[in-house]
Write a protein that holds these residues in place. Structure first.
Motif, PDB file in Angstrom:
ATOM      1  N   HIS A  98       0.896   5.514  -5.595  1.00 20.16           N
ATOM      2  CA  HIS A  98      -0.501   5.298  -5.248  1.00 20.16           C
ATOM      3  C   HIS A  98      -1.170   6.625  -4.860  1.00 20.16           C
ATOM      4  O   HIS A  98      -2.285   6.931  -5.293  1.00 20.16           O
ATOM      5  CB  HIS A  98      -0.607   4.295  -4.094  1.00 20.16           C
ATOM      6  CG  HIS A  98      -1.994   4.024  -3.632  1.00 20.16           C
ATOM      7  ND1 HIS A  98      -2.883   3.266  -4.375  1.00 20.16           N
ATOM      8  CD2 HIS A  98      -2.678   4.436  -2.530  1.00 20.16           C
ATOM      9  CE1 HIS A  98      -4.042   3.225  -3.740  1.00 20.16           C
ATOM     10  NE2 HIS A  98      -3.948   3.914  -2.614  1.00 20.16           N
ATOM     11  N   HIS A 101      -1.953   8.781  -7.744  1.00 24.96           N
ATOM     12  CA  HIS A 101      -3.125   8.262  -8.436  1.00 24.96           C
ATOM     13  C   HIS A 101      -4.412   8.654  -7.695  1.00 24.96           C
ATOM     14  O   HIS A 101      -5.362   9.158  -8.299  1.00 24.96           O
ATOM     15  CB  HIS A 101      -2.982   6.741  -8.546  1.00 24.96           C
ATOM     16  CG  HIS A 101      -4.138   6.080  -9.201  1.00 24.96           C
ATOM     17  ND1 HIS A 101      -4.358   6.162 -10.568  1.00 24.96           N
ATOM     18  CD2 HIS A 101      -5.145   5.342  -8.681  1.00 24.96           C
ATOM     19  CE1 HIS A 101      -5.463   5.499 -10.852  1.00 24.96           C
ATOM     20  NE2 HIS A 101      -5.957   4.994  -9.728  1.00 24.96           N
ATOM     21  N   VAL A 102      -4.411   8.448  -6.387  1.00 22.14           N
ATOM     22  CA  VAL A 102      -5.623   8.719  -5.593  1.00 22.14           C
ATOM     23  C   VAL A 102      -5.955  10.212  -5.587  1.00 22.14           C
ATOM     24  O   VAL A 102      -7.110  10.609  -5.718  1.00 22.14           O
ATOM     25  CB  VAL A 102      -5.433   8.206  -4.143  1.00 22.14           C
ATOM     26  CG1 VAL A 102      -6.546   8.690  -3.233  1.00 22.14           C
ATOM     27  CG2 VAL A 102      -5.346   6.695  -4.139  1.00 22.14           C
ATOM     28  N   HIS A 145      -1.709   0.671   1.073  1.00 23.22           N
ATOM     29  CA  HIS A 145      -2.483   1.488   0.143  1.00 23.22           C
ATOM     30  C   HIS A 145      -3.909   1.679   0.657  1.00 23.22           C
ATOM     31  O   HIS A 145      -4.495   2.751   0.511  1.00 23.22           O
ATOM     32  CB  HIS A 145      -2.466   0.868  -1.254  1.00 23.22           C
ATOM     33  CG  HIS A 145      -1.094   0.902  -1.870  1.00 23.22           C
ATOM     34  ND1 HIS A 145      -0.852   0.620  -3.190  1.00 23.22           N
ATOM     35  CD2 HIS A 145       0.123   1.197  -1.332  1.00 23.22           C
ATOM     36  CE1 HIS A 145       0.454   0.727  -3.428  1.00 23.22           C
ATOM     37  NE2 HIS A 145       1.054   1.066  -2.313  1.00 23.22           N
ATOM     38  N   ASP A 149      -5.956   5.193   1.528  1.00 19.38           N
ATOM     39  CA  ASP A 149      -7.283   5.583   1.034  1.00 19.38           C
ATOM     40  C   ASP A 149      -8.193   5.984   2.200  1.00 19.38           C
ATOM     41  O   ASP A 149      -8.919   6.977   2.127  1.00 19.38           O
ATOM     42  CB  ASP A 149      -7.930   4.415   0.263  1.00 19.38           C
ATOM     43  CG  ASP A 149      -7.088   4.022  -0.942  1.00 19.38           C
ATOM     44  OD1 ASP A 149      -6.152   4.781  -1.287  1.00 19.38           O
ATOM     45  OD2 ASP A 149      -7.354   2.946  -1.526  1.00 19.38           O
TER      46      ASP A 149
END
Ligand SMILES: Cc1cc2nc3c(=O)[nH]c(=O)nc-3n(C[C@H](O)[C@H](O)[C@H](O)COP(=O)(O)O)c2cc1C
Ligand code: SF4
Ligand code: FES
Lengths: 201, 462
Positions: A98, A101-102, A145, A149
C-alpha cells in the motif's frame, strides 16, 4: 562543509569523555554527524577517525555495518514498515504494498520531492501492536491503510513536525554528566579494586 | 484487565507485578513518580549491606536472565576472575528478536527502575563502570533513559559517592545503530568498542572472563536488571514466593499474531501455561475470528515451533527445553488455521539471513540459500528436490538431530536445546529453525505449492 560544527564538536568531546577508550564513541559520533548533515559524509568519517584515534577506513568499516547510517541524502521522513513475522501475520506485507502505491516508490526509494524514503525493515519491538511502522524511529501502531494515508498527509502538511524531528535526529534529549557528579572513566589499564569492594574485604 | 495509552501493548491484570507496577502512571518515567512509589529504596537497602551480601541475595533468589539463555544472574556475576579489576557492566537493550517486545516498554515507561537495577548490579559484583546500550531505532527510549539519567545524577543516585557512600559509578548511555546480531553479547561488546558488531569466537564462553577492552564484563538484559530494585526492597523470600523453585519471580511475555487480544503481560514465572496465555480471558482471549490454532512459536523467532499438542506446557524454561524448544526472549507468535506456513517460515528465515554478519560461511551462504529456496517455493517455482535441499543446507548449519518436539515425525528422538552448530553464534541455526519446524510439521503445505506448479501445463508460443 560536513565536519562537525563548533557546538557539535563540543558535544563530541563530551561524548568521547564518557568512555575509557575513545574509539567506543564511534557510533554515537556517527549519529551526531548524521544528525547535523542528514547522512554520513567522507569528511565526517575522516574527522571522527581523528577524534577517536583510528583510521577513516575503520570508521567506514564500522559505519557500513549498521543500517541506520546513510551515505547519501535521504528523505526528510524515513518511513520504515515492519515485515517480520508478527507484522507479516497481520498485514505487514500488504501495508508495504500500500505504501509503495501511495508514495509511488519501492522500498529503498525516495520521493521526488525529497520528503519520504520508504524502507521495509525487520522487527522493531512492537510486535503485539502489529502492523507497525516508524517515521524517523518514532513508532506508529496497528496501522491500517487509512491510518497510513492520514499519516502521510499529516507529515506532508507539517502537522507532526513537533513530534517527529527530521531524519537524523535520534534523541532530542541527551545525557549530560555534570562534572562535579561524575565518578569518572575507569580505564582498563588501572587495576584498582573499587573502594566499596575494599571496604567489604 | 487494563491497558494504558502511554504503555502501548502492555496489559495489566490481577497478577503480581515486579517490573511493571508503575506502568499505570502516565508519568512513570519521571524521578518524582519513581521516588513516590518506592524508587531507589532497593539501592538504599543494598548500600546498607556489604556487596557480597547483595550478591548472595541475587544468587538466593535465582534471578534468571531474561535476554534469551535464562542463565542465573547471580551465578554469572560470580564468573569474573577473583581480584581482577576493573570490571564493567554492559546492559543489553538491543531488543530486536522477532516477536520480542518488553525491554523497550521497560526503558520507556520505567527508566529509573533500570538505572537502579544497574547500580545494584555494579555494587554487588564490583563493576566500576556501566554502559547502557540501547538499540538505535528506539528514539523514545533514548530520550526517556537520557532524561532519567540526568535526573538521577542531579539527585545523587548515580556518579560520585552515591547517597554519600564510597560507592561511585558512572552510567553512560550508548547508542546502537541497527544490527540485530549486536544483541549477541560478544557482538554487543565489539560494537561498544566502536567496531563492526561481529560475535567473537568462543571460548571464552562468557565475557565475564574477557569482555569489554579485554576486562571482565557482565552483560545483562534490561528485564533482568529491572528485577533487582524490587528484590532488594522486598527481600529474597518475597521474590521466591512468586513463581516456581526453578523459575522464581515473574516474566514479561509478548503474545502476538493471530490472537484476539495481542499484548505484553507480566506473568507468574513457571506456572502459567501456553493455553492460559493464548485462550485465557485475562490474557489473549483465544484465536481471532474463532479460528483454530495451527502452530505457535514459544520463545522468539529462533525457537522451534509448537502445535496445539504443547498448549498445556507451562511457560517454564526447563520443561520447554525438554520439549525441544526454548523460552528465549519471552515472545510467543501465534499462527491460526489461515496461516500460509511456507510464507511464515520465509518471513522468519529471511530475517536471520538478512541479519547474518557474514563471518561464518554456513550462516552467510546457508541462510541466503534457505531464503532463496523458500522464496521460489512460495512463488510457485519450487521443485520436489528443493525440500531435500532445504534439509541438506539446514543440516550443514546444524548437523545431526535437530531438537524439536515433533522430531519423532522425522524418525528422530527429540533432543533438548541447544543445537549442534557449525557457526560462531546462533544466528545461523536460527535461520534453519523455522524451516525445520515448518517442514517437519506441515510438509504437505510445501508440497502443495510445488504440486500446483508442476501440474500447470506448460504453454508454448508466447
Ligand atoms: C543472535 C543473538 C541475539 C541476541 N539478542 C539479544 C537482545 O536483543 N537482548 C538481550 O538481552 N539478549 C540478547 N541475546 C542474548 C545475549 O547474548 C545475552 O545472553 C544476554 O544479553 C544476557 O543477559 P541475561 O543473562 O540477563 O539474559 C542474543 C543472543 C543471540 C545469540
Ligand atoms: S552465525 Fe552468522 S551472525 Fe553469527 S557470527 Fe556466524 S555469520 Fe555472524
Ligand atoms: S514483528 Fe513487526 S514489530 Fe516485531
Amino acid at each position: 562543509m560536513s565536519r562537525l560544527n563548533a557546538a557539535n564538536l563540543d558535544l563530541a568531546q563530551e561524548i568521547i569523555g564518557r568512555y575509557p577508550v575513545a574509539r567506543s564513541a564511534t557510533i554515537p559520533l556517527l549519529h551526531l554527524s548524521q544528525e547535523q548533515n542528514g547522512y554520513v559524509t567522507r569528511d565526517a568519517m575522516q574527522q571522527i577517525a581523528e577524534l577517536v584515534d583510528c583510521t577513516a577506513a575503520e570508521v567506514y568499516g564500522t559505519a557500513s555495518f549498521y543500517e541506520m547510517f546513510k551515505f547519501e541524502p535521504i528523505g526528510k521522513f524515513c518511513v520504515n514498515i515492519c515485515r517480520s513475522i508478527s507484522c507479516h501475520l497481520v498485514g505487514g506485507d500488504e501495508l508495504v504494498e500500500h505504501a509503495e502505491h501511495v508514495l509511488g516508490i519501492k522500498p529503498g526509494g525516495t520521493t521526488a520531492d525529497g520528503l519520504f524514503t520508504l524502507e521495509a525493515v525487520e522487527c522493531m519491538a512492537a510486535c503485539t501492536e502489529a502492523p507497525t511502522l516508524q517515521v524517523n524511529y518514532r513508532h506508529r501502531f496497528r496501522v491500517t491503510h487509512e491510518d497510513f494515508d492520514r499519516l502521510i498527509d499529516d507529515l506532508r502538511a507539517g502537522r507532526l513536525d513537533g513530534e517527529i524531528p527530521p531524519h537524523g535526529t535520534l534523541a532530542r534529549e541527551r545525557q549530560h554528566i555534570p562534572a562535579d557528579r561524575a565518578a569518572g572513566n575507569v580505564s582498563p589499564d588501572t587495576p584498582i579494586t573499587p573502594a566499596w569492594m575494599e571496604a567489604a574485604q | 484487565m487494563t491497558t494504558y495509552p502511554w504503555a502501548a501493548g502492555y496489559v495489566a491484570g490481577d497478577r503480581p507485578q515486579i517490573v511493571t507496577a508503575r506502568f499505570q502512571y502516565e508519568d512513570s518515567h519521571t524521578l518524582e513518580r519513581y521516588l513516590a512509589t518506592g524508587g531507589y529504596q532497593g539501592l538504599r537497602a543494598a548500600l546498607a549491606k556489604p556487596a557480597a551480601s547483595v550478591h548472595d541475595d541475587v544468587k538466593g533468589a535465582t534471578v534468571l536472565g531474561r535476554g534469551g539463555a535464562g542463565f542465573p544472574a547471580g551465578t554469572k556475576w560470580g564468573l569474573t576472575p577473583a581480584g581482577k579489576f576493573p570490571r564493567y557492566l554492559v546492559v543489553n537493550g538491543d531488543e530486536s528478536e522477532p516477536g520480542t517486545y518488553k525491554d523497550r516498554l521497560l526503558m520507556e515507561c520505567d527508566p529509573h527502575q533500570l538505572i537502579e537495577g544497574c547500580l545494584i548490579a555494579c555494587y554487588a559484583a564490583g563493576l566500576s563502570q556501566c554502559f547502557l546500550y540501547i538499540r538505535g531505532e528506539m528514539a523514545v527510549a533514548h530520550e526517556r533513559v537520557g532524561r532519567a539519567l540526568n535526573e538521577a545524577y542531579a539527585a545523587g543516585y548515580v556518579g560520585k559517592n552515591i547517597l554519600g557512600t564510597k560507592f561511585s559509578v558512572d552510567i553512560a548511555l550508548h547508542w546502537g545503530a541497527g544490527a540485530y546480531v549486536v544483541g549477541e553479547e560478544t557482538a554487543l561488546i565489539e560494537s561498544l568498542e566502536g567496531k563492526r558488531g561481529e560475535p567473537r569466537l568462543k571460548p571464552p564462553y562468557f565475557p565475564a572472563a574477557i569482555g569489554l577492552y579485554g576486562q571482565p564484563t557482565i552483560v545483562n538484559n534490561v528485564e533482568t536488571l529491572a528485577n533487582l530494585p524490587w528484590l532488594l526492597r522486598n527481600g529474597v523470600e518475597a521474590y521466591t514466593a512468586i513463581g516456581t523453585q526453578t523459575s522464581p519471580g515473574t516474566r514479561m511475555v509478548a503474545v502476538s499474531g493471530h490472537v484476539k487480544r495481542p499484548g505484553v503481560f507480566e506473568i507468574i514465572n513457571g506456572t502459567t501455561t501456553f493455553r492460559d496465555l493464548l485462550y485465557g480471558e485475562e490474557f489473549c482471549g483465544g484465536i481471532r475470528n474463532g479460528n483454530d490454532l495451527k502452530a505457535f512459536v514459544p520463545g522468539g523467532g529462533s525457537a522451534p515451533w509448537f502445535t496445539p499438542e504443547q498448549l498445556d506446557l507451562p511457560f517454564e524454561g526447563r520443561l520447554v527445553g525438554a520439549a525441544g524448544s526454548m523460552l528465549g526472549s519471552g515472545a510467543i507468535m501465534v499462527m491460526d488455521s489461515t496461516t500460509d506456513i511456507p510464507k511464515a517460515a520465509l518471513s522468519l528465515t529471511r530475517f536471520y539471513a538478512h541479519e547474518s554478519c557474514g563471518q561464518c560461511t554456513p550462516c552467510r551462504e546457508g541462510g541466503t540459500w534457505l531464503e532463496r529456496i523458500l522464496s521460489r517455493i512460495c512463488d510457485g517455482h519450487g521443485t520436489t528436490s528443493d525440500l531435500d535441499l532445504l534439509i541438506e543446507v539446514g543440516t550443514s548449519i546444524c548437523p545431526g538431530d535437530f531438537p524439536h518436539a515433533s522430531s519423532t515425525k522425522l524418525g528422530l528422538e527429540a533432543t533438548p536445546f541447544p543445537y549442534k552448530m557449525t557457526t560462531i553464534c546462533f544466528v545461523g541455526p536460527s535461520a534453519y529453525a523455522p524451516v525445520h519446524s515448518a517442514l517437519t510439521l506441515f510438509r504437505e503445505e510445501f508440497e502443495a505449492k510445488i504440486v500446483k506448479r508442476t501440474s500447470i501445463p506448460v504453454t508454448v508460443g508466447h
